[in-house]
Design a protein around this motif. Sequence first.
Motif, mmCIF file in Angstrom:
data_model
loop_
_atom_site.group_PDB
_atom_site.id
_atom_site.type_symbol
_atom_site.label_atom_id
_atom_site.label_comp_id
_atom_site.label_asym_id
_atom_site.label_seq_id
_atom_site.Cartn_x
_atom_site.Cartn_y
_atom_site.Cartn_z
ATOM 1 N N ARG A 1 0.902 -1.150 0.155
ATOM 2 C CA ARG A 1 0.017 0.002 -0.028
ATOM 3 C C ARG A 1 0.789 1.367 0.101
ATOM 4 O O ARG A 1 1.955 1.198 0.662
ATOM 5 C CB ARG A 1 -0.809 0.001 1.286
ATOM 6 C CG ARG A 1 -2.173 -0.632 1.235
ATOM 7 C CD ARG A 1 -2.762 -0.224 2.527
ATOM 8 N NE ARG A 1 -4.052 -0.428 2.441
ATOM 9 C CZ ARG A 1 -5.038 -0.360 3.366
ATOM 10 N NH1 ARG A 1 -4.563 -0.183 4.751
ATOM 11 N NH2 ARG A 1 -6.412 -0.154 3.327
ATOM 12 N N ARG B 1 -11.590 3.427 3.241
ATOM 13 C CA ARG B 1 -10.878 2.518 2.395
ATOM 14 C C ARG B 1 -10.734 1.291 3.307
ATOM 15 O O ARG B 1 -10.261 1.387 4.397
ATOM 16 C CB ARG B 1 -9.382 3.297 2.111
ATOM 17 C CG ARG B 1 -8.503 2.265 1.430
ATOM 18 C CD ARG B 1 -7.154 2.751 1.210
ATOM 19 N NE ARG B 1 -6.469 3.206 2.402
ATOM 20 C CZ ARG B 1 -5.234 3.222 2.330
ATOM 21 N NH1 ARG B 1 -4.220 3.224 1.647
ATOM 22 N NH2 ARG B 1 -4.626 3.469 3.898
ATOM 23 N N ARG C 1 -9.549 -2.867 3.467
ATOM 24 C CA ARG C 1 -8.665 -4.105 2.695
ATOM 25 C C ARG C 1 -9.557 -5.330 3.007
ATOM 26 O O ARG C 1 -9.936 -5.562 3.933
ATOM 27 C CB ARG C 1 -7.176 -4.125 3.361
ATOM 28 C CG ARG C 1 -6.557 -5.498 3.124
ATOM 29 C CD ARG C 1 -5.427 -5.330 2.062
ATOM 30 N NE ARG C 1 -4.939 -4.232 1.488
ATOM 31 C CZ ARG C 1 -3.560 -3.954 1.414
ATOM 32 N NH1 ARG C 1 -2.767 -4.853 1.955
ATOM 33 N NH2 ARG C 1 -3.295 -2.951 0.994
ATOM 34 N N ASP D 1 -7.782 -3.205 -2.014
ATOM 35 C CA ASP D 1 -8.634 -2.203 -1.375
ATOM 36 C C ASP D 1 -9.760 -1.981 -1.940
ATOM 37 O O ASP D 1 -9.855 -2.021 -3.218
ATOM 38 C CB ASP D 1 -7.720 -0.864 -1.230
ATOM 39 C CG ASP D 1 -6.683 -1.046 -0.181
ATOM 40 O OD1 ASP D 1 -6.692 -1.848 0.616
ATOM 41 O OD2 ASP D 1 -5.557 -0.168 -0.408
ATOM 42 N N VAL E 1 -8.700 2.358 -5.921
ATOM 43 C CA VAL E 1 -9.387 1.307 -5.247
ATOM 44 C C VAL E 1 -10.399 0.720 -5.970
ATOM 45 O O VAL E 1 -10.888 1.517 -6.879
ATOM 46 C CB VAL E 1 -10.012 1.540 -3.810
ATOM 47 C CG1 VAL E 1 -8.796 2.029 -2.810
ATOM 48 C CG2 VAL E 1 -11.042 2.763 -4.136
#
Length: 109
Positions: free
Chosen positions: A2, A51, A53, A59, A108
């Motif tokens: 990330r 956001r 995961r 994401d 994302v």
Amino acid sequence: MRLPTHLLVGALLRRANDSGGFGAVRASGEAQSGALLILLDEGGRMRAVERMRGFDDRDSLVPAGPVDATDSAMDDYWRGRRAKDPDLWVVELTVADGERFVAETIGVD
């Protein structure tokens, strides 16, 4: 891997301002790995996306907080979240098609 949260926040703010919108950091969190809560101002009503995961290690943006909230209700929500997680970043955006804008900017699904 990330990107650090502070880089994503900077990209959101620059793109929002460059597109004629508005972006501001309401609260800054941990620079490298802080969670990211984005408040979308949609003509006087607020909504939030976060956001997250997923189990597939990708994401995505998920709805967060009260739906179609007033400014004060959203303020109460994010301040409560921040009290529990001081690493949380809170960014407010006023841009056209906010959720799509955020997804494109931070990469994302």
